[in-house]
Design a protein around this motif. Structure first.
Motif, short mmCIF file in Angstrom:
data_model
loop_
_atom_site.label_atom_id
_atom_site.label_comp_id
_atom_site.label_asym_id
_atom_site.label_seq_id
_atom_site.Cartn_x
_atom_site.Cartn_y
_atom_site.Cartn_z
N TYR A 117 0.83 -1.22 0.00
CA TYR A 117 0.00 0.00 0.00
C TYR A 117 0.86 1.26 0.00
CZ TYR A 117 -3.80 -3.16 0.66
OH TYR A 117 -4.71 -4.16 0.45
N PRO A 118 1.70 1.44 -1.06
CA PRO A 118 2.62 2.58 -1.04
C PRO A 118 1.92 3.93 -1.02
CG PRO A 118 2.61 1.51 -3.19
CD PRO A 118 1.85 0.61 -2.26
N ASN A 119 0.79 4.05 -1.68
CA ASN A 119 0.14 5.37 -1.74
C ASN A 119 -0.44 5.79 -0.39
OD1 ASN A 119 0.71 5.71 -4.47
ND2 ASN A 119 -1.17 4.63 -5.09
N VAL A 120 -1.19 4.86 0.22
CA VAL A 120 -1.79 5.19 1.52
C VAL A 120 -0.69 5.45 2.55
CG1 VAL A 120 -3.32 4.38 3.37
CG2 VAL A 120 -3.84 3.82 1.00
N LEU A 121 0.36 4.61 2.49
CA LEU A 121 1.46 4.77 3.45
C LEU A 121 2.18 6.10 3.25
CD1 LEU A 121 3.24 3.72 5.73
CD2 LEU A 121 4.60 2.48 4.03
N GLN A 122 2.42 6.43 1.98
CA GLN A 122 3.12 7.68 1.70
C GLN A 122 2.35 8.89 2.23
OE1 GLN A 122 3.82 8.51 -2.42
NE2 GLN A 122 5.50 9.90 -1.98
N ASP A 123 1.03 8.89 2.00
CA ASP A 123 0.20 9.98 2.52
C ASP A 123 0.31 10.07 4.04
OD1 ASP A 123 -0.63 10.61 0.03
OD2 ASP A 123 -2.67 9.78 0.23
N PHE A 124 0.24 8.90 4.67
CA PHE A 124 0.29 8.87 6.14
C PHE A 124 1.63 9.44 6.63
CE2 PHE A 124 1.60 6.89 10.09
CZ PHE A 124 0.55 7.21 10.91
N LEU A 125 2.74 8.98 6.03
CA LEU A 125 4.07 9.40 6.48
C LEU A 125 4.26 10.89 6.25
CD1 LEU A 125 6.27 6.39 5.27
CD2 LEU A 125 5.53 6.88 7.62
N GLU A 126 3.78 11.36 5.09
CA GLU A 126 3.91 12.79 4.79
C GLU A 126 3.19 13.63 5.83
OE1 GLU A 126 4.47 12.65 0.02
OE2 GLU A 126 2.87 13.97 0.79
N ASN A 127 1.97 13.20 6.15
CA ASN A 127 1.17 13.88 7.16
C ASN A 127 1.85 13.91 8.51
OD1 ASN A 127 -1.25 15.22 7.05
ND2 ASN A 127 -2.25 13.38 6.21
N ALA A 128 2.49 12.78 8.84
CA ALA A 128 3.13 12.64 10.15
C ALA A 128 4.55 13.22 10.14
CB ALA A 128 3.15 11.19 10.56
N LYS A 129 4.97 13.73 8.95
CA LYS A 129 6.32 14.32 8.79
C LYS A 129 7.42 13.31 9.17
CE LYS A 129 4.99 19.09 8.93
NZ LYS A 129 3.57 18.77 8.81
N ILE A 130 7.25 12.09 8.69
CA ILE A 130 8.25 11.05 8.91
C ILE A 130 8.93 10.78 7.57
CG2 ILE A 130 8.60 8.61 9.53
CD1 ILE A 130 7.63 10.29 11.89
N SER A 131 10.26 10.70 7.57
CA SER A 131 10.88 10.36 6.30
C SER A 131 11.46 8.95 6.38
CB SER A 131 11.91 11.42 5.88
OG SER A 131 13.18 11.07 6.28
N ALA A 132 10.74 8.04 5.73
CA ALA A 132 11.14 6.63 5.69
C ALA A 132 11.11 6.21 4.24
CB ALA A 132 10.17 5.80 6.51
N SER A 133 11.83 5.14 3.88
CA SER A 133 11.74 4.72 2.48
C SER A 133 10.76 3.56 2.36
CB SER A 133 13.11 4.37 1.91
OG SER A 133 13.64 3.28 2.59
N ILE A 134 9.93 3.67 1.31
CA ILE A 134 8.86 2.69 1.11
C ILE A 134 9.30 1.65 0.10
CG2 ILE A 134 6.48 2.39 0.31
CD1 ILE A 134 5.90 5.24 1.30
N HIS A 135 9.25 0.37 0.48
CA HIS A 135 9.57 -0.71 -0.45
C HIS A 135 8.30 -1.42 -0.83
CE1 HIS A 135 14.07 -1.01 -0.09
NE2 HIS A 135 13.73 0.00 0.68
N GLU A 136 7.89 -1.26 -2.09
CA GLU A 136 6.64 -1.88 -2.51
C GLU A 136 6.87 -3.35 -2.83
OE1 GLU A 136 4.64 0.02 -5.75
OE2 GLU A 136 3.02 -1.48 -5.73
N ILE A 137 6.13 -4.23 -2.16
CA ILE A 137 6.13 -5.64 -2.54
C ILE A 137 4.67 -6.10 -2.61
CG2 ILE A 137 8.43 -6.40 -1.87
CD1 ILE A 137 7.51 -7.19 0.78
N SER A 138 4.41 -7.11 -3.45
CA SER A 138 3.01 -7.38 -3.72
C SER A 138 2.39 -8.45 -2.81
CB SER A 138 2.81 -7.76 -5.18
OG SER A 138 3.60 -8.88 -5.47
N GLY A 139 3.21 -9.20 -2.09
CA GLY A 139 2.61 -10.20 -1.20
C GLY A 139 3.60 -10.64 -0.14
N SER A 140 3.16 -11.45 0.82
CA SER A 140 4.01 -11.95 1.91
C SER A 140 4.84 -10.84 2.54
CB SER A 140 4.95 -13.05 1.41
OG SER A 140 4.22 -14.06 0.78
N VAL A 141 4.20 -9.71 2.75
CA VAL A 141 4.88 -8.54 3.30
C VAL A 141 5.45 -8.84 4.68
CG1 VAL A 141 4.45 -6.18 4.11
CG2 VAL A 141 3.46 -6.95 1.95
#
Ligand code: ATP
Ligand code: ZN
Length: 283
Positions: A117-141
């Motif tokens: 869920y890179p989009n939802v996560l990115q919005d959340f992190l931006e809102n929370a002013k957290i800078s983390a790197s998002i690794h998109e994987i499609s299953g078995s996260v």
């Protein structure tokens, strides 16, 4: 005729079909079908992968769709949520290895988070002013931290059992989700009238289902977390207990959601949980 897209096979399929049937809509045998037309209501059902449903509804291939709110938010297609359906409840949460010393969201700064869920996560992190790197994987996260691919994950959780068995702990809910009906924003008046009929039937089905009254005790500092776990209730009753520092939380809960939240409630420190039947419910 209105076209409704539902998940072909997966966690939402059975409940979607059951809801359609409980609304008094008769479907022919749906096994191995990609589409079918109801006998007694002008609706055609399309069976699709859930991720594709918002796109089909947005471009008008389907008029309506039943899909998780998590998918609606992630795909960012221009569709409207017409009705919440109360099944498929889960939450999109951030989880970290049990050994991770969680000091709050800031602990995620400069960390790698694996998610579908890179989009939802990115919005959340931006809102929370957290800078983390998002690794998109499609299953078995949930195996990503164990194999050194990421420091944390952001994934769907219902009971929390999968997290536990992978040595992870849930630290932050970022989206509460359930199945919803989405609609094309440009429906004809005729189709809008059919959607209204469907919504009316769905609401009647929902009202008739079993609601329970839930009472529990929780330490005051855990009350917001407990309230956050109780689905659908905007404002539960919170009363102080004679024992200082503790409160009693009363709320109404759907029985089918109860088993999904019970573990979370216990983990949040809830004690003495009572679930009692409601005789009458006047709306
Ligand atoms: P498809 O083959 O249609 O793409 P999928 O594997 O992406 O299916 P499922 O695992 O069947 O999807 O989940 C469908 C939806 O069920 C999710 O998007 C979510 O809204 C809901 N759901 C409820 N509880 C959970 C859970 N514990 N894990 C994952 N999804 C859940
Ligand atoms: Zn999917």
């Amino acid at each position: 005729m209105i076209r409704l897209a539902i998940q072909k096979s997966g966690r939402l399929s059975e409940d979607s079909l059951a809801l359609i049937r409980e609304c008094g809509i008769d479907l022919p045998d749906t096994k191995n079908k990609l589409r079918c037309v109801a006998h007694n209501f002008p609706v055609e059902i399309l069976f699709l992968r859930d991720d594709d449903i918002p796109g089909y509804v947005a471009d008008g291939t389907a008029d309506l769709g039943i899909v998780g709110l998590n998918v609606v938010e992630e795909t960012r297609k221009p569709v409207e949520v017409a009705e919440r359906l109360g099944f498929g409840t889960c939450r999109l949460s951030i989880a970290v290895p049990k050994t991770f010393e969680w000091t709050g969201l800031e602990a995620l700064n400069n960390k790698r988070i694996a998610t579908s869920y890179p989009n939802v996560l990115q919005d959340f992190l931006e809102n929370a002013k957290i800078s983390a790197s998002i690794h998109e994987i499609s299953g078995s996260v949930e195996i990503a931290p164990g194999i050194g691919l990421a420091d944390a994950i952001c994934d769907l959780v219902s009971s929390g059992g999968t997290l536990l068995s992978n040595g992870l702990k849930e630290v932050q809910v970022i989206l509460q989700s359930e199945a919803v009906i989405i609609r094309d924003t440009a429906l004809s008046p005729k189709k809008t009238a059919l959607l209204d009929q469907l919504k009316f039937r769905i609401r009647s089905v929902h009202r008739a289902r079993n609601f329970k009254y839930i009472l529990l005790n929780a330490p005051n500092e855990q009350v917001p977390a407990v309230i956050g776990l109780l689905p659908g209730m905007k404002s539960p009753t919170v009363l102080p207990l004679a024992l200082s520092g503790w409160s009693s939380v009363h709320s109404v809960i759907q029985e089918d959601q109860f088993w999904e939240v019970i573990e979370g409630l216990k983990a949040a420190g809830a004690q003495g949980i009572l679930v009692v039947p409601i005789e009458k419910m006047i709306l």
